[in-house]
Structure formats: structure tokens, C-alpha cells
Design a protein around this motif. Sequence first.
Motif, PDB file in Angstrom:
ATOM      1  N   PHE A   1     104.238 -25.792  29.320  1.00 30.48           N
ATOM      2  CA  PHE A   1     105.583 -25.517  29.804  1.00 30.48           C
ATOM      3  C   PHE A   1     105.583 -25.756  31.320  1.00 30.48           C
ATOM      4  N   ILE A   2     106.362 -26.734  31.747  1.00 28.50           N
ATOM      5  CA  ILE A   2     106.394 -27.096  33.161  1.00 28.50           C
ATOM      6  C   ILE A   2     107.356 -26.171  33.901  1.00 28.50           C
ATOM      7  N   ARG A   3     106.858 -25.492  34.921  1.00 29.58           N
ATOM      8  CA  ARG A   3     107.675 -24.492  35.615  1.00 29.58           C
ATOM      9  C   ARG A   3     108.429 -25.079  36.802  1.00 29.58           C
ATOM     10  N   LYS A   4     107.762 -25.880  37.605  1.00 32.87           N
ATOM     11  CA  LYS A   4     108.396 -26.401  38.811  1.00 32.87           C
ATOM     12  C   LYS A   4     108.296 -27.919  38.839  1.00 32.87           C
ATOM     13  N   THR A   5     109.422 -28.563  39.074  1.00 31.06           N
ATOM     14  CA  THR A   5     109.415 -30.011  39.249  1.00 31.06           C
ATOM     15  C   THR A   5     110.703 -30.439  39.929  1.00 31.06           C
ATOM     16  N   ILE A   6     110.593 -31.449  40.764  1.00 27.40           N
ATOM     17  CA  ILE A   6     111.791 -32.034  41.365  1.00 27.40           C
ATOM     18  C   ILE A   6     112.144 -33.327  40.641  1.00 27.40           C
ATOM     19  N   LEU A   7     111.398 -33.634  39.592  1.00 25.12           N
ATOM     20  CA  LEU A   7     111.616 -34.860  38.845  1.00 25.12           C
ATOM     21  C   LEU A   7     112.889 -34.757  38.014  1.00 25.12           C
ATOM     22  N   ASP A   8     113.738 -35.774  38.113  1.00 23.37           N
ATOM     23  CA  ASP A   8     114.978 -35.813  37.337  1.00 23.37           C
ATOM     24  C   ASP A   8     114.744 -36.644  36.078  1.00 23.37           C
ATOM     25  N   LEU A   9     114.269 -35.991  35.037  1.00 18.52           N
ATOM     26  CA  LEU A   9     113.970 -36.684  33.780  1.00 18.52           C
ATOM     27  C   LEU A   9     115.217 -36.795  32.913  1.00 18.52           C
ATOM     28  N   LYS A  10     115.380 -37.962  32.280  1.00 14.12           N
ATOM     29  CA  LYS A  10     116.408 -38.123  31.263  1.00 14.12           C
ATOM     30  C   LYS A  10     115.781 -37.831  29.909  1.00 14.12           C
ATOM     31  N   ASN A  11     116.625 -37.638  28.894  1.00 20.44           N
ATOM     32  CA  ASN A  11     116.126 -37.201  27.594  1.00 20.44           C
ATOM     33  C   ASN A  11     115.157 -38.187  26.944  1.00 20.44           C
ATOM     34  N   ASP A  12     115.295 -39.481  27.229  1.00 22.60           N
ATOM     35  CA  ASP A  12     114.420 -40.468  26.596  1.00 22.60           C
ATOM     36  C   ASP A  12     113.235 -40.857  27.467  1.00 22.60           C
ATOM     37  N   ASP A  13     113.101 -40.251  28.644  1.00 16.58           N
ATOM     38  CA  ASP A  13     112.015 -40.589  29.553  1.00 16.58           C
ATOM     39  C   ASP A  13     110.702 -39.933  29.126  1.00 16.58           C
ATOM     40  N   VAL A  14     109.612 -40.582  29.475  1.00 19.51           N
ATOM     41  CA  VAL A  14     108.292 -39.968  29.348  1.00 19.51           C
ATOM     42  C   VAL A  14     107.450 -40.474  30.521  1.00 19.51           C
ATOM     43  N   CYS A  15     106.763 -39.557  31.183  1.00 20.36           N
ATOM     44  CA  CYS A  15     105.968 -39.921  32.359  1.00 20.36           C
ATOM     45  C   CYS A  15     104.548 -39.376  32.222  1.00 20.36           C
ATOM     46  N   LEU A  16     103.614 -40.096  32.787  1.00 17.66           N
ATOM     47  CA  LEU A  16     102.229 -39.641  32.874  1.00 17.66           C
ATOM     48  C   LEU A  16     102.062 -38.892  34.187  1.00 17.66           C
ATOM     49  N   ALA A  17     101.586 -37.644  34.103  1.00 18.03           N
ATOM     50  CA  ALA A  17     101.533 -36.803  35.295  1.00 18.03           C
ATOM     51  C   ALA A  17     100.221 -36.031  35.372  1.00 18.03           C
ATOM     52  N   ASP A  18      99.860 -35.656  36.588  1.00 19.62           N
ATOM     53  CA  ASP A  18      98.766 -34.711  36.817  1.00 19.62           C
ATOM     54  C   ASP A  18      99.379 -33.323  36.911  1.00 19.62           C
ATOM     55  N   ILE A  19      98.832 -32.378  36.146  1.00 29.38           N
ATOM     56  CA  ILE A  19      99.405 -31.040  36.068  1.00 29.38           C
ATOM     57  C   ILE A  19      98.314 -30.002  36.323  1.00 29.38           C
ATOM     58  N   GLU A  20      98.650 -29.014  37.127  1.00 28.31           N
ATOM     59  CA  GLU A  20      97.753 -27.879  37.353  1.00 28.31           C
ATOM     60  C   GLU A  20      98.200 -26.722  36.462  1.00 28.31           C
ATOM     61  N   ILE A  21      97.260 -26.182  35.670  1.00 25.35           N
ATOM     62  CA  ILE A  21      97.577 -25.080  34.757  1.00 25.35           C
ATOM     63  C   ILE A  21      97.554 -23.775  35.548  1.00 25.35           C
TER      64      ILE A  21
ATOM     65  N   ALA B   1      90.060 -18.065  25.416  1.00 28.12           N
ATOM     66  CA  ALA B   1      89.633 -19.470  25.444  1.00 28.12           C
ATOM     67  C   ALA B   1      90.536 -20.301  26.356  1.00 28.12           C
ATOM     68  N   LYS B   2      91.838 -20.025  26.324  1.00 28.34           N
ATOM     69  CA  LYS B   2      92.759 -20.755  27.213  1.00 28.34           C
ATOM     70  C   LYS B   2      92.403 -20.466  28.676  1.00 28.34           C
ATOM     71  N   ARG B   3      92.079 -19.216  28.974  1.00 29.23           N
ATOM     72  CA  ARG B   3      91.684 -18.878  30.350  1.00 29.23           C
ATOM     73  C   ARG B   3      90.402 -19.608  30.744  1.00 29.23           C
ATOM     74  N   LYS B   4      89.480 -19.665  29.799  1.00 29.41           N
ATOM     75  CA  LYS B   4      88.177 -20.265  30.080  1.00 29.41           C
ATOM     76  C   LYS B   4      88.262 -21.778  30.259  1.00 29.41           C
ATOM     77  N   TYR B   5      89.022 -22.441  29.409  1.00 27.48           N
ATOM     78  CA  TYR B   5      89.013 -23.902  29.377  1.00 27.48           C
ATOM     79  C   TYR B   5      90.196 -24.558  30.091  1.00 27.48           C
ATOM     80  N   PHE B   6      91.264 -23.774  30.428  1.00 29.33           N
ATOM     81  CA  PHE B   6      92.453 -24.406  31.002  1.00 29.33           C
ATOM     82  C   PHE B   6      92.916 -23.799  32.326  1.00 29.33           C
ATOM     83  N   LEU B   7      92.836 -22.497  32.504  1.00 29.45           N
ATOM     84  CA  LEU B   7      93.429 -21.859  33.662  1.00 29.45           C
ATOM     85  C   LEU B   7      92.829 -22.399  34.962  1.00 29.45           C
ATOM     86  N   GLY B   8      93.717 -22.862  35.850  1.00 30.01           N
ATOM     87  CA  GLY B   8      93.282 -23.404  37.133  1.00 30.01           C
ATOM     88  C   GLY B   8      92.823 -24.843  37.087  1.00 30.01           C
ATOM     89  N   LYS B   9      92.760 -25.427  35.887  1.00 26.67           N
ATOM     90  CA  LYS B   9      92.293 -26.810  35.746  1.00 26.67           C
ATOM     91  C   LYS B   9      93.437 -27.790  35.994  1.00 26.67           C
TER      92      LYS B   9
END
Length: 543
Positions: A502-522, A469-477
Motif C-alpha cells: 500500500f503506497i502511502r506517499k507519492t506525487i506521481l499522477d497515475l492514470k487507471n491504466d498506467d503501470v510504473c516500475l518503482a523503487d519502494i521503501e517498506i 516474518a514481514k518485519r524480518k524480511y521486509f521492514l526497512g528494505k
Amino acid sequence: MLKALVVDLLARAKGKRYASYDVVGIGPRLVTGLINQLGEKADLITYEDLFSDPSILGNYDVILLSAMSSDRGALKNVIRLANTLGGSQLKIIGGPISLEFYDILEHVGGDFVVVGEGENQLIKLFSEYKKYLIQQDLNKLTEITGLAIKNNKKIVFTGYPEYTSKDLLDKIRPYTQVNKVYKRTWMYRFYVEVVRGCSNFYRPLINIDYRRTCIKCMNCRSSDLINKLWCPKHIPPGCGFCSVPFHFGPPRSRSIESIVNEIKDLIRHDAKRIVLSAPDFLDYGREDLVKPYPLTDPCNPRPNYNALENLLSRLHEIPEIYSGETRIFIENAKACLIDKKVSSILGKYLHGTTIHIGLETVSRKYNEIIIGKPIGLKEAIQAIKILRRNGLRPYIYLVYGLPYMNYKVYKRTIKALKKLYESGVEKITLYKFTPLPMTAFEYFKPEIDKYKNIIEKYKDLVNKYNLLAKRKYFLGKKIKAYIIKEDNKIYGYPVDHGPVIFIRKTILDLKNDDVCLADIEITNVKARYVFGNIINIEKCMNQ
């Protein structure tokens, strides 16, 4: 003025969240708001923030601890902390764990437990009995129904309280300044109660124990809604593993105005994800169709379509919800109430929302006779297909280790997993039966060893279909998610709900209290979570 500290322990287990990281339950907010409404001073704090600065305990006259049965370890930690610091405050325990009052007071600690829903008891404690609360006169507090009090090493239970009235539920204003309490406010799913109580007053038709043996009087299967309330053998109502009908009683729906006002206040304080909380969202307004009788039948009458449409349409008049900046969700719905008309309403206002259906096993006969749940595979698959056609995302609950769950039931359920997947289920949640107090199954132990091999096969196949189901509904989305940093790792929580990313690659320097809205490719999936890369950062929350 009395100063009270309400501590949110929900889902903290032994002191750390292992699941439901982005959930904020209604109980602590409701208690905090009610005490403030009564003219006293109440502050809300999370378990983690309390342990970051335990010295604040000295600023309060009473400490109120809200916990579930699974939070016993965290509860013990807070009580030990308060005792170590030498504070003389009364430690008051409430929440779902309150039904275990004797064991909690005897082995965990605390001064007294508010048993059951709690609103009526809290109103008395913080109004006419305020003086005795301040004086810590526990003998006087025994005059209040719905308390379990430990005084001079003796535990006194004053009896189960009346259920909170519908009128009172509408008058209470839960605490809404969530940005002051829950850091990274955007990521959380804040639960807003829309229905209190459950409509399933069926009971297991089995020999439960020597004290509670079903005599087949069939009161709980009667068409008489009042008869369903009473069992001559005192078997608790509802599914055999669930305490909600006993704990909260038949459904009472909050008014649209009270719900809308609470949600508007939450949005003003940075809430972006809101769950319309109910044991079954489709019970909303359904009690009005049978009044003056209690709603004690899980499947009849049909949903109150007008009430559901009116509530959801009013919510979509809120600009932030209409624009999609703030999302609303529902959680649970019974398969027997899901039809084309109700799915059309849900799809119109909640497109893309996940909906959980409790199936437990696929055997209609086992579910109805042993569990007390008049639902089987046929109803579930029909509901799944209807929901999927209307743009909704069905989840299914299944259980193992239940009483009298034999090889035949296991085999039938395992065989049906493929059908559930093919019908459109996005996730199958398989959990182990846990006996809870004031349920029909409270004295049963999970039957695991006897069926160990088939249970392992069951788990493996559930994982297989969840992976598919994860492959069907999320992979590549590409999906939108709120991203945070925790223990030097970066995680994403889908805006529209779904598996943790689980985010694998990012150049974003997040602090522990930060939260950001992002577009993510699965980019990859597992049975329980997914992996992704950040494509774009839309905006970040300023703490």
C-alpha cells in the motif's frame, strides 16, 4: 470462419477479484491459441472488459467461459448478460469448474460443459464437428466424449475423456499477445504450463462414505506404478481435498522448445513476470525416469536434475531473463523432493524466488493416512532450511477444517508454527478446507464449529508469525515493484513477488491504466500486506 470469444473469469469470484490480483492463468490463453491454431477466429477478453462493452458479444458465434469452482457468481453474471442481450450463441463452459457440470448446467446456465482438460474435445468441436457446432445440433455433439450437454431440459454426460497426450501439449501454441488483452501488462504474473498432472496417487486410508470405504488393499501405496492408478473402491487419487490427479492424471512435461518459444513470445508482448506453472515444478521431466510407466509416486524417484537444469539454463539464455528485465518464478514443490542438489539448481537460476510447500498439518501420520500425503513437519523443515540456504524464499500451506482433524492435530500444528518461522518460512498461508467434486473429501463438510476456539487461536498465531516474518524480511528494505492505481489508491506488486504494498506517499499522477516500475521503501508491515513510500520511478509503460 467460426468466431469464438473466450472469457477469462478466473479468480473473479462473484464478479470481483478478492485475491491474486496480478495472476493470469494458462487456461484461457491455451483455449484461445488452440482455436486459432485450428483455423478459426478466437479472441480473448477479461471479465472486466466484457462488462465495459457487452455489445461485442453480438460479434461471435460461440462464447467460451473459463472458470474455477470459486467463480460461480462471475460465471452466472456472464451467462445472464449474454441471455439478456438476446444472443443466440452457444455458451460453452470449461476449466476446473467443469467437474461440477451437472450442478452448473442445472443452476447456473450455459449450453454445455467441456469436462476435464478439454484439448481433445475442443479439437473435435472446431474441426470435424464444426458444422454441428454452428447449427447448434446438440444431439450430434453427444457423440464427443467429455461433454455434458443440456438439451431439452435433459442433461447428458458423454463420459470422462482421455488425458491430453504429451505430444499434443507440445503442439499447442497458447495465445501470447497478452498486451492486447491484459492492461498494465507489466504487473501480471503470466502462468506458463510446464507440467500437466500430479504424481501423488496415494489416497486416504479411511472410511470415506458408505460407497467408498477403503479396504486397505494398499494399491495406492504399492511400488508398482500401474497398480497405483486403480482403486477397487473408486476413491479418487491424490490428497483428499485435491482434484488435480483425477482432473489431469499423472505428470506429462512439455518440451523445453515449446516452453521457451511461448515465453519468448510473451516477452515480445511486454510480459515481465512469468510463472513456470505445475502442480509440482520438481515433477518436470521426472516421468522420463520411470517410462514407459506412469509417474504415480510423489516422492520416488528423485527429481530429474538434468531436465530441470536444462530447462532453466535454456530460459536464462533469453536476453531479457538473463538481464533480469523479465523475471521467472516457480510456484509449488513437494517437500520430499527438495534436497541439496535440486535446491542448488533452483538457487542458481531462481535466486529470490518464492516456493510454496503444501504441508496442510504437521502430523506425518495424519497427513499420510487421512489426507493421503506422505509429508510431515520433519520433511518440511528440512526443505525450508535447504531452500533458504540457497537464496530461495519458502512459503507454507496449512489447512483447517479438514475431516478427522482433531484437537491433537490442531495442537501439534499450532505448537510447530514457531519452528516453521524459525526455520526460515517467509509466509504461512492458512486456508479453510473446501470440498471439491471428484476428490475423496467431496462429501465432507468443513468441521469448524466443533473446533471454533482452537481454530481462532490457530489463525491468531499464524497472523503473529506472518507479521514477524514481514518485519524480518521486509521492514526497512528497499524493493522494486510495479505500481498501479485502483479505486483512487496506489498499490505495488513486488517484481520478485511478495505481499501487496500500500503506497502511502507519492506525487506521481497515475492514470487507471498506467503501470510504473518503482523503487519502494517498506515503512510498515501487517500480517498480510505492507506499506511503503516511492523513492524513485524507474520507468512507466506506454499503453
